[in-house]
Design an enzyme around this catalytic site. Structure first.
Site, PDB file in Angstrom:
ATOM      1  N   PHE A 185       0.870  -1.178   0.000  1.00  0.00           N
ATOM      2  CA  PHE A 185       0.000   0.000   0.000  1.00  0.00           C
ATOM      3  C   PHE A 185       0.903   1.222   0.000  1.00  0.00           C
ATOM      4  CE2 PHE A 185       0.588  -2.134   4.005  1.00  0.00           C
ATOM      5  CZ  PHE A 185       1.178  -1.165   4.808  1.00  0.00           C
ATOM      6  N   PHE A 236       2.845   4.022   1.344  1.00  0.00           N
ATOM      7  CA  PHE A 236       4.051   3.625   0.671  1.00  0.00           C
ATOM      8  C   PHE A 236       4.793   2.605   1.520  1.00  0.00           C
ATOM      9  CE2 PHE A 236       3.288   8.045  -0.739  1.00  0.00           C
ATOM     10  CZ  PHE A 236       3.195   7.837  -2.104  1.00  0.00           C
TER      11      PHE A 236
END
Ligand SMILES: [Cu+2]
Ligand SMILES: [Cu+2]
Lengths: 163, 564
Positions: free
Chosen positions: A75, A77
């Site tokens: 996801f 980051f």
């Protein structure tokens, strides 16, 4: 068509080696099962994958005597898990997906090179033959923090049981 | 009337009183002018990227690395190439078909041009105001503003109208010249535009039917795998759309410059038709490492991808054959004596010659990338970026430089002076050196694992990532050399356009002659319906089942994201 003799020879050699090359790739793929990462399995809405198994509990699971499964989400980051510990020489089966945009899962200097596409599961099996702390990172642009997306795979030698 | 005088190196630089008619001249010049302006901007963006990635500079907050990267890709890979190529094709179509365009082709050419320019400006604007930091591949579910997608759609549709102009001109010529074989240049231009329209139809479907409604908020979710598949249906053919105009120059124009002949009129045509067939049904080789596509289809497309080796080998043979004959005619002896007789001192030849040599290396890298399993060692690493900087940015762009150096003075009716010729050679050397440093190093550091499309990062000081950084400095040096070469080129283009001495007898627009003993091409080669039909058929074989599968078993789809 007017094709000179030398051109004919040149083309025959070229096409012949091309065919041999493609047959080798085909045998590797369909005879020996060496394919790039793949899977036709899908997930529910990408943003809600963490309420359904298996991605509700990302982590490393032992599935056999010398076999492990890594359930992984990516996801913006980051990843879950960000640190993976596995013994040297074990078969590691990766099962990964994305919760938002397209990400990558790449371990430099190995063939672990996966695209993580929301809505899909990517699978790949790999065995590490070198102990150490391997870097994994995202190699598909996913936003301003893309270059920060990373983690570690720690491959330990079970013979050297000090850990 | 052509009179010849000893010119650059050993080549002859004939002057001729051919000139384009005013409306054609203007149309082509506008294409080149806009393309060069875009080239300038795109390369500047590239320079700053190489410096930032090496950690040598910090970019201002208002202009991020990924924004520059998007601008670099969109401006150079999509805008510069498309507009330059269409300008060049129009010039050759006009030159080889009665020396002028038919009025309808001019009108279509202008409509296409204006649409492409407006589209490019819209897309660039969206990037600059940071509403489209999605890179030039604009992978969903990264969501750009509608302005960006509308801009791209205009660019693509504009190029179709330009293509229609080329078809119109060709059709009109054939009607007026029943039974004659068409000029090779025009034939190739038609083939390129067929390839382009077929492939870009699918990216247009992606943009218009998937991304625009979703970006406007009319639909909530987008099917990511389908959008990627539509993109790559177009994406690989895009590469051949860049390359084939360079091949046109190598096949048609260069034989004249080296004083040789085009060996065959049929084989080059067949080559281009094979490129149409084998550059479209192959996009999965860009998606080998992603889920949702059955292995069988990936492998099948790998096989089709490799089939482009056939027309590539044909091309290599016939170019070398042309050079050899030209050299022997100048008295070359021995097996390789002709190599010494080529006009290396002539920038019209030198730049594309360097391009050809580099292309051999670039092509070999492409085989690695498309190889089903081997791709995993380099997919999405800097090896890939190195690959298309070696093929597109070196081979194709050097060829475009070689074209520009004579095409601009033909259009501006000015003299191509020996000084400009020498500058052209220096410029090509600097560009080639910069590109070899940049793309060669990208190949190496990619093999060592450095990812592409990534801002400066030491990945938590991991030793592997730290090992990449010295290579980044070399790449930045390459970027600097390229910038110098680009500035030199801008100066040359400006000089040839506005400053060089005016003349009535401009340098000749070189069009090679076909070898006297060559056979006439068989009629089937010019029956386009057959080739378009085959191209569609191959696409159906390669894509129909997997795309229907994707649509039938599509996951819930993705919401839009703007993580920048
Ligand atoms: Cu990323
Ligand atoms: Cu490709």
């Amino acid at each position: 068509m007017d094709m000179p003799r030398y051109e004919r020879i040149w083309m025959n050699i070229g096409i012949g080696s091309l065919i041999i090359f493609l047959i080798i790739l085909g045998i590797l793929a369909f005879g020996m099962g060496i394919h790039p990462p793949d899977s036709l399995e899908q997930t529910a809405n990408p943003e809600t994958i963490d309420i359904y198994p298996p991605f509700d509990q990302p982590g490393v699971y032992q599935t056999g005597p010398n076999e492990y499964e890594v359930i992984m989400t990516s996801f913006i980051f980051s990843y879950e898990p960000r640190e993976i510990r596995v013994p040297l020489g074990a078969k590691i089966h990766f099962k990964a997906t994305s919760k938002d945009v397209v990400h990558g899962l790449y371990v430099p200097n190995t063939n672990i090179n996966l695209m993580l596409v929301p809505g899909h599961v990517t699978e790949y099996t790999y065995t590490f033959d070198e102990p150490g702390e391997h870097l994994f990172l995202c190699h598909e642009y996913c936003g301003t923090g893309h270059q920060l997306m990373q983690g570690r795979i720690i491959v330990y030698d079970p013979e050297n049981t000090s850990t | 009337m052509v009179n010849t005088k000893r010119g650059f190196g050993s080549s002859l630089v004939p002057l001729s009183d051919f000139s384009f008619e005013e409306p054609d001249r203007k149309l082509i010049l506008y294409h080149l002018g806009f393309a060069f302006f875009v080239l300038f901007l795109g390369i500047l963006a590239g320079l700053f990227q190489t410096l930032q990635r090496a950690g040598l500079i910090t970019l201002p907050v208002q202009l991020g690395y990924y924004q520059l990267l998007t601008a670099h890709g969109v401006l150079l890979a999509l805008v510069f190439t498309t507009i330059f190529i269409i300008g060049f094709l129009y010039s050759g179509v006009a030159k080889t078909m009665d020396g002028r365009l038919v009025p309808a082709a001019r009108v279509l050419g202008w409509i296409g041009y204006i649409m492409m320019v407006i589209g490019s400006i819209m897309a660039t604007y969206a990037i600059l105001v940071n509403e489209a930091t999605v890179l030039y591949t604009f992978y969903a579910p990264l969501k750009a503003s509608p302005t960006f997608y509308f801009g791209l759609a205009l660019l693509v549709v504009g190029s179709w109208i330009s293509g229609a102009g080329i078809f119109t001109n060709y059709g009109s010529w054939r009607k007026r010249n029943k039974g004659k074989e068409s000029p090779l240049f025009a034939f190739m231009a038609v083939a390129i535009m067929i390839l382009w329209i077929h492939a870009s139809l699918f990216v247009a479907i992606e943009v218009v039917f998937q991304l625009i409604p979703w970006s406007l908020g009319l639909v909530e979710r987008v099917d990511v795998t389908l959008s990627r598949t539509l993109f790559w249906y177009f994406g690989h053919a895009l590469v051949y759309f860049w390359l084939l105009p360079a091949y046109v120059y190598w096949y048609v124009n260069i034989p004249k410059i080296v004083g040789g002949k085009i060996l065959s009129s049929a084989l080059p045509r067949l080559t281009f038709l094979l490129f149409i067939l084998f550059s479209i049904p192959v996009g999965f080789h860009h998606q080998l490492n992603e889920p949702g596509i059955e292995s069988f289809w990936k492998y099948l497309q790998v096989v089709l991808t490799m089939a482009v080796i056939v027309p590539s080998l044909l091309t290599a043979f016939s170019l070398i054959g042309t050079f050899e004959l030209a050299g022997r005619e100048k008295g070359a002896k021995g097996l390789f004596g002709w190599v010494k007789k080529l006009p290396y001192g002539d920038a019209r030849f030198f730049a594309p010659f360097v391009a050809m040599v580099i292309f051999i290396v670039g092509g070999a890298g492409g085989v690695v990338l498309a190889s089903y399993q081997m791709n995993s060692t380099v997919h999405n690493t800097w090896f890939v970026t190195g690959h298309f900087h070696m093929t597109l940015a070196s081979s194709v762009v050097l060829t475009f430089f070689g074209i520009s150096i004579w095409l601009i003075p033909v259009l501006s009716k000015r003299k191509l002076t020996p000084f400009m010729n020498r500058l052209g050679i220096i410029q090509a050397i600097i560009w080639a050196a910069g590109m070899v440093l940049l793309s060669g190093t990208m190949h190496i550091v990619g093999l060592l694992g450095a990812p592409r499309r990534s801002s400066f990062s030491t990945y938590g000081d991991h030793e592997v990532a730290l090992g990449w950084i010295p290579y980044y400095y070399v790449i930045a040096v390459g970027g600097a050399l390229l910038t110098i070469a680009m500035l030199l080129f801008v100066y040359m283009a400006f000089h040839l356009m506005f400053i060089a001495p005016r003349t009535d007898r401009v340098i000749e627009y070189p069009i090679g002659e076909v070898y006297e003993k060559a056979q006439r091409p068989p009629k089937i080669l010019e029956r386009w319906s057959v080739w378009v039909g085959l191209s569609i058929l191959l696409s159906i074989i390669a894509y129909a089942v997997p795309i229907i599968d994707m649509i039938q078993h599509s996951p819930p789809g993705s919401l839009p994201y703007e993580p920048w």
